[in-house]
Scaffold this motif. Structure first.
Motif, PDB file in Angstrom:
ATOM      1  N   LEU A 201       0.837  -1.199   0.000  1.00 60.30           N
ATOM      2  CA  LEU A 201       0.000   0.000   0.000  1.00 60.30           C
ATOM      3  C   LEU A 201       0.870   1.246   0.000  1.00 60.30           C
ATOM      4  CD1 LEU A 201      -2.904  -0.942   2.413  1.00 60.30           C
ATOM      5  CD2 LEU A 201      -2.914  -0.792  -0.070  1.00 60.30           C
ATOM      6  N   GLU A 202       1.983   1.178   0.717  1.00 62.76           N
ATOM      7  CA  GLU A 202       2.906   2.319   0.698  1.00 62.76           C
ATOM      8  C   GLU A 202       3.444   2.528  -0.709  1.00 62.76           C
ATOM      9  OE1 GLU A 202       5.937   1.727   3.607  1.00 62.76           O
ATOM     10  OE2 GLU A 202       4.674   2.445   5.242  1.00 62.76           O
ATOM     11  N   ALA A 203       3.770   1.409  -1.371  1.00 64.01           N
ATOM     12  CA  ALA A 203       4.287   1.505  -2.737  1.00 64.01           C
ATOM     13  C   ALA A 203       3.228   2.115  -3.647  1.00 64.01           C
ATOM     14  CB  ALA A 203       4.703   0.132  -3.241  1.00 64.01           C
ATOM     15  N   ALA A 204       1.974   1.696  -3.482  1.00 61.11           N
ATOM     16  CA  ALA A 204       0.898   2.230  -4.313  1.00 61.11           C
ATOM     17  C   ALA A 204       0.753   3.728  -4.063  1.00 61.11           C
ATOM     18  CB  ALA A 204      -0.408   1.510  -4.005  1.00 61.11           C
ATOM     19  N   SER A 205       0.807   4.107  -2.791  1.00 57.55           N
ATOM     20  CA  SER A 205       0.695   5.509  -2.432  1.00 57.55           C
ATOM     21  C   SER A 205       1.859   6.304  -3.018  1.00 57.55           C
ATOM     22  CB  SER A 205       0.668   5.618  -0.912  1.00 57.55           C
ATOM     23  OG  SER A 205       0.729   6.954  -0.517  1.00 57.55           O
ATOM     24  N   ASP A 206       3.050   5.714  -2.928  1.00 60.29           N
ATOM     25  CA  ASP A 206       4.258   6.361  -3.454  1.00 60.29           C
ATOM     26  C   ASP A 206       4.145   6.588  -4.961  1.00 60.29           C
ATOM     27  OD1 ASP A 206       7.204   7.044  -3.051  1.00 60.29           O
ATOM     28  OD2 ASP A 206       7.302   5.554  -4.636  1.00 60.29           O
ATOM     29  N   LEU A 207       3.459   5.660  -5.640  1.00 62.04           N
ATOM     30  CA  LEU A 207       3.340   5.757  -7.095  1.00 62.04           C
ATOM     31  C   LEU A 207       2.142   6.613  -7.512  1.00 62.04           C
ATOM     32  CD1 LEU A 207       4.263   2.091  -7.882  1.00 62.04           C
ATOM     33  CD2 LEU A 207       5.555   4.096  -8.592  1.00 62.04           C
ATOM     34  N   GLY A 208       1.484   7.240  -6.534  1.00 64.72           N
ATOM     35  CA  GLY A 208       0.471   8.223  -6.890  1.00 64.72           C
ATOM     36  C   GLY A 208      -0.956   7.786  -6.675  1.00 64.72           C
TER      37      GLY A 208
ATOM     38  N   ALA B  82       1.055  14.653   0.784  1.00 68.35           N
ATOM     39  CA  ALA B  82       0.845  13.211   0.898  1.00 68.35           C
ATOM     40  C   ALA B  82       1.788  12.500  -0.078  1.00 68.35           C
ATOM     41  CB  ALA B  82      -0.598  12.873   0.577  1.00 68.35           C
ATOM     42  N   PRO B  83       2.126  11.241   0.217  1.00 63.88           N
ATOM     43  CA  PRO B  83       3.065  10.528  -0.660  1.00 63.88           C
ATOM     44  C   PRO B  83       2.620  10.534  -2.115  1.00 63.88           C
ATOM     45  CG  PRO B  83       2.470   9.155   1.239  1.00 63.88           C
ATOM     46  CD  PRO B  83       1.690  10.424   1.349  1.00 63.88           C
ATOM     47  N   TYR B  84       1.291  10.367  -2.334  1.00 61.66           N
ATOM     48  CA  TYR B  84       0.818  10.278  -3.712  1.00 61.66           C
ATOM     49  C   TYR B  84       0.766  11.622  -4.416  1.00 61.66           C
ATOM     50  CZ  TYR B  84      -3.400  10.932  -0.848  1.00 61.66           C
ATOM     51  OH  TYR B  84      -4.301  11.364   0.078  1.00 61.66           O
ATOM     52  N   ASP B  85       1.086  12.707  -3.701  1.00 61.84           N
ATOM     53  CA  ASP B  85       1.136  14.011  -4.344  1.00 61.84           C
ATOM     54  C   ASP B  85       2.565  14.490  -4.566  1.00 61.84           C
ATOM     55  OD1 ASP B  85      -1.583  14.386  -4.641  1.00 61.84           O
ATOM     56  OD2 ASP B  85      -1.823  15.165  -2.611  1.00 61.84           O
ATOM     57  N   ARG B  86       3.544  13.680  -4.159  1.00 62.35           N
ATOM     58  CA  ARG B  86       4.940  14.122  -4.267  1.00 62.35           C
ATOM     59  C   ARG B  86       5.569  13.663  -5.579  1.00 62.35           C
ATOM     60  NH1 ARG B  86       7.697  14.202   1.630  1.00 62.35           N
ATOM     61  NH2 ARG B  86       5.801  14.788   2.726  1.00 62.35           N
ATOM     62  N   PRO B  87       6.403  14.515  -6.156  1.00 61.06           N
ATOM     63  CA  PRO B  87       7.112  14.095  -7.369  1.00 61.06           C
ATOM     64  C   PRO B  87       8.332  13.228  -7.014  1.00 61.06           C
ATOM     65  CG  PRO B  87       7.694  16.340  -6.815  1.00 61.06           C
ATOM     66  CD  PRO B  87       6.711  15.889  -5.764  1.00 61.06           C
ATOM     67  N   ILE B  88       8.114  12.320  -6.087  1.00 64.45           N
ATOM     68  CA  ILE B  88       9.201  11.496  -5.558  1.00 64.45           C
ATOM     69  C   ILE B  88       8.760  10.045  -5.656  1.00 64.45           C
ATOM     70  CG2 ILE B  88      10.449  10.872  -3.448  1.00 64.45           C
ATOM     71  CD1 ILE B  88      10.153  13.738  -2.525  1.00 64.45           C
ATOM     72  N   ASN B  89       9.647   9.196  -6.088  1.00 59.14           N
ATOM     73  CA  ASN B  89       9.329   7.768  -6.057  1.00 59.14           C
ATOM     74  C   ASN B  89      10.405   7.014  -5.315  1.00 59.14           C
ATOM     75  OD1 ASN B  89       7.789   8.200  -9.169  1.00 59.14           O
ATOM     76  ND2 ASN B  89       6.760   7.476  -7.332  1.00 59.14           N
ATOM     77  N   MET B  90      10.013   5.841  -4.858  1.00 59.94           N
ATOM     78  CA  MET B  90      10.902   5.094  -3.980  1.00 59.94           C
ATOM     79  C   MET B  90      11.025   3.674  -4.476  1.00 59.94           C
ATOM     80  SD  MET B  90      10.728   5.091   0.059  1.00 59.94           S
ATOM     81  CE  MET B  90      11.126   3.764   1.150  1.00 59.94           C
ATOM     82  N   MET B  91      12.254   3.150  -4.354  1.00 60.26           N
ATOM     83  CA  MET B  91      12.437   1.732  -4.592  1.00 60.26           C
ATOM     84  C   MET B  91      12.527   1.098  -3.216  1.00 60.26           C
ATOM     85  SD  MET B  91      15.365  -0.028  -6.841  1.00 60.26           S
ATOM     86  CE  MET B  91      16.168  -1.312  -5.929  1.00 60.26           C
ATOM     87  N   PHE B  92      11.549   0.266  -2.898  1.00 62.03           N
ATOM     88  CA  PHE B  92      11.416  -0.240  -1.540  1.00 62.03           C
ATOM     89  C   PHE B  92      12.408  -1.352  -1.248  1.00 62.03           C
ATOM     90  CE2 PHE B  92       7.610   2.050  -2.147  1.00 62.03           C
ATOM     91  CZ  PHE B  92       7.147   2.386  -0.897  1.00 62.03           C
TER      92      PHE B  92
END
Lengths: 305, 374
Positions: A201-208, B82-92
């Motif tokens: 879910l964090e990954a999904a959130s991270d991807l927008g 919020a994370p989904y509003d940031r122009p940032i992506n992460m490799m978990f």
């Protein structure tokens, strides 16, 4: 192949362990089912047991096999049965849907709370099982009755002038059905949801993906097997439910369990009751077989590609 | 005033982390970190587990809200986004690939959230698959891939949206050592070819040294030192860094002589003085530490001239590494000093290499030790 054989020889206990559930199913499902199937092809008789035997050894060593298809013919020709089956399936389906809509948020919330509180909440879900099922249905009767607790209370505080018709109708039927079967939906859903990796879910959130989008694209598809398991656990027993429609359902509630009861106890027509039961089992096997194929296809998908 | 602000804005760092604090109840996970990152930098946050580096990364991704402080990316305050509003992506860490989606769908996921037209999504996914050389695996599910392949899919997914900032959480932590070394350079090449600004978190100093343009050493929620890998190794600014990066010998003692050309430290454990002909000056009596890297220590069989930066000891342990050996030399005080000695050191001098129990003399040049005040 040789290695496999060797492997089997090394573990002689394995076959024995696997055979236990098969033996159980054979003894308590398959054998009884064939007995019922056999009775369904017999004719009603004034005897003990109250049906004719299928095979008769006649003079001259002639084995006479009589298969009476009349019961099935009657079920197929009289649209009362078709209506009843349909109504049973419809009631079960609606109950399942309601349980899913109610149970999913509950299971989700329990899966998301911290482990210490989680066990308490699970305990609360299972707590009603500590009281007899019949007692709980009777308790609902006491609540929903024309002069039951709810009506008395509402009359006393003056919200209503005459009692609400809460009882012996579709409302009370579905209310008690959903109440009774809800835990069977929540538990399998919970066990799937609790295993889900929160980082997805964090990954999904991270991807927008916002929370709602993430739920529909990640959580829901990943809990698919839980939804199927829970729905089966509710749907299958709900189709054959007898007690709830009998006690709280309306007079025009058509449920196959009720028909079975009537044929068996009121008409003493065992072959007819057996035929009704056989058709019901066949009706239930279709969705199970469908599910099974679906699951094997998924498993095969894992092996291929 | 306005002009000055504008002017400095153009010179402002790409990413600016200002005095970020994160508290979980009573514990402070991140304790006032301030850090500036330039465009296209590959920055590594290095520290042992529980040092706050992951919390810092999660605050950049938006998954944790800072207790106080500010994060500005490319002129935009993103602290509260919020994370989904940031122009940032992460490799978990361990990738968090969506198990029910194919490789291509995983990569396309972020693009779909942006409502990108389907044709463009397909083109971008294909581009990303080529970037990480995973084109023929496009229709596989994550569980059908090896660890290294999963890592590349995760990288492609996090790069697909062309983020302004890429976060890597222990990017190679899930791979075995051999594959990790090979992947390090491959990953750096990919990141550089894309030209993305990048912050990675790792506990593996080798990974940080190999991949990063700059490293930040974190301990107990604080950023202790920031610099290039060489700066950090050659000029650690504190004992933690000196010991965390590479291996070192630390001696402590008061400053006894502070002349323009040298400082002298009275090191009890060495049984003598340490001369340092560079770096800091400090008041007499000040307690300092001297860090001497094992490769800077010279080992002799014959006595060297008595004086500073030298001691006598016996070989307690020898670790053989092929081209060099590390000698553990036990000094008179009981302190063990590590010295890295090239194998041909003895051949060239035509000497038998010292063995266990042999008496040896250790020494180093006065420009070698680094003085640390904390």
């Amino acid at each position: 192949m040789n290695i496999q054989r060797l492997f089997k020889r090394l573990k002689p206990g394995r076959g024995a362990v696997i055979s236990i559930p098969y033996f159980w199913l054979l003894l308590f499902f398959l054998v009884p089912f064939f007995i019922v199937l056999k009775i369904s092809f017999a004719e009603q008789d004034l005897a003990i047991p109250p049906f004719t035997s299928l095979m008769n050894l006649e003079e001259g060593g002639l084995l006479h096999l009589t298969l009476n298809l009349g019961n099935f013919d009657f079920i197929l020709s009289d649209d009362f049965y078709a209506k009843t089956y349909l109504s049973s399936l419809q009631t079960a389906l609606f109950t399942t849907l309601m349980c899913l809509l109610l149970g999913y948020p509950i299971a989700y919330a329990i899966a998301r709370t911290d482990p210490a509180r989680r066990n308490v909440l699970l305990m609360l879900v299972m707590l009603p099982f500590w009281t007899s099922f019949l007692l709980r249905v009777y308790a609902w009767m006491g609540l929903l009755n024309e002069n039951g607790l709810i009506n008395s209370f509402l009359l006393a505080i003056g919200v209503i002038n005459e009692p609400l018709m809460l009882f012996h109708n579709d409302f009370s039927l579905y209310l008690v059905m959903v109440y009774a079967y809800l835990p069977f939906m929540i538990l399998p859903l919970f066990s799937h949801l609790v295993k889900m990796d929160g980082r997805l879910l964090e990954a999904a959130s991270d991807l927008g993906a916002g929370p709602i989008k993430a739920f529909f694209t990640i959580t829901l598809p990943l809990s698919k097997n839980g939804i199927i398991a829970g729905s089966m656990m509710v749907f299958i027993p709900a189709v054959g439910e007898f007690v709830i429609p009998e006690l709280v359902g309306g007079p025009d509630t058509l449920m196959i369990g009720k028909v079975l009861w009537n044929e068996f106890f009121d008409n003493n027509n065992w072959p007819m009751a057996a035929a009704v039961a056989t058709v019901m089992v066949l009706l239930l096997i279709v969705p199970i077989a469908f599910l099974h194929r679906f699951e094997t296809r998924q498993l095969e998908g894992k092996g291929n590609e | 005033m306005v002009d000055a602000a504008k002017q400095s804005a153009s010179e402002k760092p790409y990413l600016s982390i200002a005095n970020i604090v994160k508290k979980f109840g009573d514990t402070t996970a991140v304790d006032g970190v301030t850090l500036d990152i330039q465009r296209k930098e590959i920055f590594a946050l290095l520290g042992s587990s529980g040092c706050g580096k992951s919390t810092l990364l999660r605050m950049l991704a938006g998954m944790e809200r800072p207790t106080s402080g500010q994060i500005i990316l490319d002129g935009q305050d993103i602290t509260k986004l919020a994370p989904y509003d940031r122009p940032i992506n992460m490799m978990f860490q361990s990738y968090a690939l969506f198990p029910h989606m194919s490789v291509a769908d995983n990569i396309a996921f972020g693009l779909k959230q942006d409502k990108m037209p389907k044709g463009e999504i397909d083109a971008r996914v294909a581009e990303m698959l080529d970037l990480v050389q995973m084109r023929k695996y496009a229709n596989r599910k994550p569980y059908q891939l090896s660890g290294g392949q999963q890592q590349r899919v995760a990288l492609a997914r996090s790069l697909a949206k062309r983020p302004k900032l890429l976060l890597l959480d222990e990017p190679l932590g899930a791979l075995d050592k051999k594959l990790r070394q090979q992947t390090q350079l491959e990953l750096v090449n990919t990141l550089e070819s894309v030209g993305v600004t990048c912050i990675m978190v790792t506990h593996d100093q080798e990974e940080a040294m190999t991949m990063a343009t700059r490293i930040g050493i974190m301990s107990e929620g604080q950023l202790l030192q920031v610099g290039t890998p060489a700066e950090i190794y050659d000029y650690p600014n504190c004992r933690f860094t000196a010991e965390f990066i590479g291996d070192t010998n630390l001696f402590t003692g008061p400053v006894v002589v502070d002349e323009p050309d040298r400082v002298e430290i009275e090191a009890a454990e060495l049984g003598g003085r340490i001369w340092i002909d560079h770096g800091i000056t400090g008041p007499k009596g000040m307690q300092v530490w001297a860090s001497i890297r094992p490769e800077d220590v010279r080992v002799d069989r014959d006595p060297v001239a008595a004086g500073p930066n030298a001691a006598k000891g016996s070989v307690a342990e020898i670790a053989y590494f092929g081209s060099y050996s590390v000698y553990h030399v036990k000094l008179g005080s009981g302190k063990v000093l590590k010295a890295m000695v090239p194998v041909n050191r003895w051949h060239e001098a035509n000497l038998e290499p010292p063995t266990w129990g042999d008496q040896v003399y250790v020494s180093w040049r006065a420009d070698m030790p680094v003085v640390l005040t904390r």
